[in-house]
Design a protein around this motif. Structure first.
Motif, PDB file in Angstrom:
ATOM      1  N   TRP A  51       0.827  -1.204   0.000  1.00 43.82           N
ATOM      2  CA  TRP A  51       0.000   0.000   0.000  1.00 43.82           C
ATOM      3  C   TRP A  51       0.865   1.259   0.000  1.00 43.82           C
ATOM      4  O   TRP A  51       0.562   2.249  -0.662  1.00 43.82           O
ATOM      5  CB  TRP A  51      -0.919  -0.024   1.213  1.00 43.82           C
ATOM      6  N   ASP A  52       1.984   1.214   0.720  1.00 39.39           N
ATOM      7  CA  ASP A  52       2.856   2.377   0.820  1.00 39.39           C
ATOM      8  C   ASP A  52       3.474   2.734  -0.529  1.00 39.39           C
ATOM      9  O   ASP A  52       3.775   3.894  -0.803  1.00 39.39           O
ATOM     10  CB  ASP A  52       3.970   2.111   1.843  1.00 39.39           C
ATOM     11  N   ARG A  53       3.662   1.742  -1.389  1.00 40.23           N
ATOM     12  CA  ARG A  53       4.342   1.984  -2.663  1.00 40.23           C
ATOM     13  C   ARG A  53       3.411   2.472  -3.768  1.00 40.23           C
ATOM     14  O   ARG A  53       3.879   2.818  -4.842  1.00 40.23           O
ATOM     15  CB  ARG A  53       5.068   0.705  -3.110  1.00 40.23           C
ATOM     16  N   LEU A  54       2.122   2.473  -3.516  1.00 36.75           N
ATOM     17  CA  LEU A  54       1.175   3.008  -4.494  1.00 36.75           C
ATOM     18  C   LEU A  54       1.026   4.496  -4.204  1.00 36.75           C
ATOM     19  O   LEU A  54       0.281   4.900  -3.321  1.00 36.75           O
ATOM     20  CB  LEU A  54      -0.162   2.273  -4.405  1.00 36.75           C
ATOM     21  N   LEU A  55       1.760   5.322  -4.941  1.00 43.75           N
ATOM     22  CA  LEU A  55       1.975   6.714  -4.545  1.00 43.75           C
ATOM     23  C   LEU A  55       0.707   7.556  -4.569  1.00 43.75           C
ATOM     24  O   LEU A  55       0.286   8.090  -3.540  1.00 43.75           O
ATOM     25  CB  LEU A  55       3.034   7.352  -5.455  1.00 43.75           C
ATOM     26  N   PHE A  56       0.102   7.710  -5.738  1.00 41.20           N
ATOM     27  CA  PHE A  56      -1.114   8.522  -5.848  1.00 41.20           C
ATOM     28  C   PHE A  56      -2.331   7.628  -5.606  1.00 41.20           C
ATOM     29  O   PHE A  56      -2.411   6.517  -6.135  1.00 41.20           O
ATOM     30  CB  PHE A  56      -1.233   9.129  -7.252  1.00 41.20           C
ATOM     31  N   ARG A  57      -3.289   8.137  -4.824  1.00 36.11           N
ATOM     32  CA  ARG A  57      -4.476   7.341  -4.495  1.00 36.11           C
ATOM     33  C   ARG A  57      -5.723   8.186  -4.698  1.00 36.11           C
ATOM     34  O   ARG A  57      -5.807   9.310  -4.198  1.00 36.11           O
ATOM     35  CB  ARG A  57      -4.412   6.873  -3.042  1.00 36.11           C
ATOM     36  N   MET A  58      -6.692   7.626  -5.398  1.00 34.46           N
ATOM     37  CA  MET A  58      -7.896   8.404  -5.685  1.00 34.46           C
ATOM     38  C   MET A  58      -9.087   7.497  -5.900  1.00 34.46           C
ATOM     39  O   MET A  58      -8.971   6.437  -6.521  1.00 34.46           O
ATOM     40  CB  MET A  58      -7.665   9.265  -6.932  1.00 34.46           C
ATOM     41  N   GLN A  59     -10.234   7.924  -5.402  1.00 29.32           N
ATOM     42  CA  GLN A  59     -11.486   7.231  -5.666  1.00 29.32           C
ATOM     43  C   GLN A  59     -12.114   7.801  -6.935  1.00 29.32           C
ATOM     44  O   GLN A  59     -12.259   9.020  -7.087  1.00 29.32           O
ATOM     45  CB  GLN A  59     -12.467   7.394  -4.510  1.00 29.32           C
ATOM     46  N   VAL A  60     -12.455   6.928  -7.874  1.00 30.26           N
ATOM     47  CA  VAL A  60     -13.082   7.349  -9.124  1.00 30.26           C
ATOM     48  C   VAL A  60     -14.581   7.093  -9.003  1.00 30.26           C
ATOM     49  O   VAL A  60     -15.007   5.953  -8.800  1.00 30.26           O
ATOM     50  CB  VAL A  60     -12.502   6.581 -10.329  1.00 30.26           C
TER      51      VAL A  60
END
Length: 413
Positions: free
Chosen positions: A202-211
């Protein structure tokens, strides 16, 4: 061969005589350009990527923010995690992005049965004939942009391989780690998988967004929805060099930007929110990328808003981080986020309201008051880059106010 000029030398793709390794060791700072090399202007690349994401979002409905975020991931080299219900258009955007940079696109839906063969290729027959073990590399190792959907359904072995490919831009072979051309890795799922600071994946997934699904479904009937071909604007080698330039510039942020980053982190710390050093430093690359897409080589305070997609770990902290970062960098964008959250809350509460609900008319009035508060704030936003989102939210508020008035009439009868 191309190069990007800096005040300390040039950035090239050849590691020979490198003074600094950049962008996953695929771009390098050297003293002078190779003979015959052509200079590449990062501003021109940023402008082309900006035009590309506008062209792509113009084919879709309500996907401007998602498309922009993937553009940031492309320029900065940061992985993107998107979560939504199926059919939101995530893969369509990625496919069009790949077309726009003349790159190969790869997509797969993970399942418990997904194997390494599915991701990076089967055993090489020619190697086996020589009594050697190797893979006939294909899939992710042969792509510039990759979408890994149903992320949460993959095994630990599969995730480890994916993270090496997406984070380090390498895959293991019989002769050691091999560099791959991947420029943007996109993980997607219907829900957030194990959001914890202890979760290395989880830490390595840099950008996070709900579509989210668009609010205006009728507009979907008029949109081309990704059917219109996108002509290449750039080459993968151009993007790779610019990722190196972004990495280099992230080490040279203006002092006031770094101080503000420190203030935001300190406030998060006071509120019990942790963020890893890796994500904090990668935030700097996102800031540079945001400036570049907007036609600047020098970041400004408003570019810090990229941290809203990076700094939170637990879902319950997401809105708080958006507000915190927005207040320090881009108050108008923070207003958009808060208004959207209020709209979502009203949408969830509205179906629950019944005649027998205690104080139901007071609840309706409170929901209307909240919506009108944000409508007033939205009306105060200058158009600029936030104009389309502002207009969409105002329209949704008007529709919800109408629904609430109907409810009030029903309950008063």
């Amino acid at each position: 061969m191309k190069y990007i000029k800096t005040d300390q030398g040039v950035i090239v793709s050849d590691p020979q005589n490198a003074n600094l390794n950049l962008a996953h060791n695929r771009a390098f700072l050297v003293d002078s350009p190779p003979s015959g090399a052509v200079e590449l202007d990062p501003l021109q690349v940023g402008s082309e990527v900006g035009d590309l994401i506008k062209e792509i979002s113009g084919q879709l409905v309500g996907m401007e923010e998602t498309t922009h975020l993937l553009g940031l991931g492309l320029i900065s080299g940061g992985n993107v995690f998107l979560w939504s219900l199926p059919g939101a258009g995530k893969s369509t955007i990625a496919r069009l992005l790949a077309s726009g940079i003349d790159g190969k696109f790869y997509s797969i839906n993970l399942a418990p049965s997904t194997s390494l063969n599915d991701l990076i290729g089967p055993p090489s027959i020619s190697a086996l004939k020589k009594d050697k073990w190797d893979r006939a590399l294909c899939g992710i190792p042969d792509s510039e942009i990759a979408v890994i959907d149903e992320w949460d359904k993959g095994s630990k072995v599969v995730h480890n391989l994916l993270l090496q490919a997406m984070e380090e831009r390498t895959v293991k072979t019989s002769e050691g780690n091999k560099s791959i051309p991947l420029l943007l890795g996109i993980a997607a799922a219907n829900d957030i998988p194990d959001p914890s600071i202890k979760n290395a994946i989880w830490d390595r997934l840099l950008f996070r967004m709900q579509v989210k699904y668009p609010g205006d479904y009728l507009s979907l009937l008029d949109a081309t929805g990704g059917r219109k071909p996108v002509q290449p604007r750039l080459s993968p080698s151009d993007i790779q060099l610019v990722q190196g330039w972004v990495d280099y510039q992230a080490l040279r942020l203006p002092r006031e930007i770094k101080e503000k980053m420190g203030e935001i982190y300190a406030e998060m710390k006071r509120k019990g929110m942790e963020v890893s050093p890796r994500r904090f430093t990668r935030w700097a690359q996102a800031i540079v990328a945001e400036a570049l897409i907007n036609g600047r080589t020098t970041p400004e305070m408003r570019d810090l808003y990229t941290g809203a997609y990076i700094l939170w770990v637990n879902l319950e902290d997401m809105e708080g981080v958006h507000k915190m970062v927005g207040a320090s960098s881009d108050p108008e964008k923070a207003t958009l986020v808060q208004a959207e959250a209020m709209i979502e809350n009203v949408k969830q509460e509205l179906p629950k309201l019944k005649t027998e609900t205690p104080d139901v008319l007071s609840i309706v009035m409170n929901l209307q008051t909240g919506l009108n508060k944000y409508r007033k704030q939205l009306n105060g936003i200058r158009n600029g880059g936030n104009g389309a989102k502002k207009d969409q939210l105002i329209k949704e508020i008007q529709e919800l106010n109408s629904d609430l008035l109907d409810k009030a009439s029903e309950f008063s009868a």
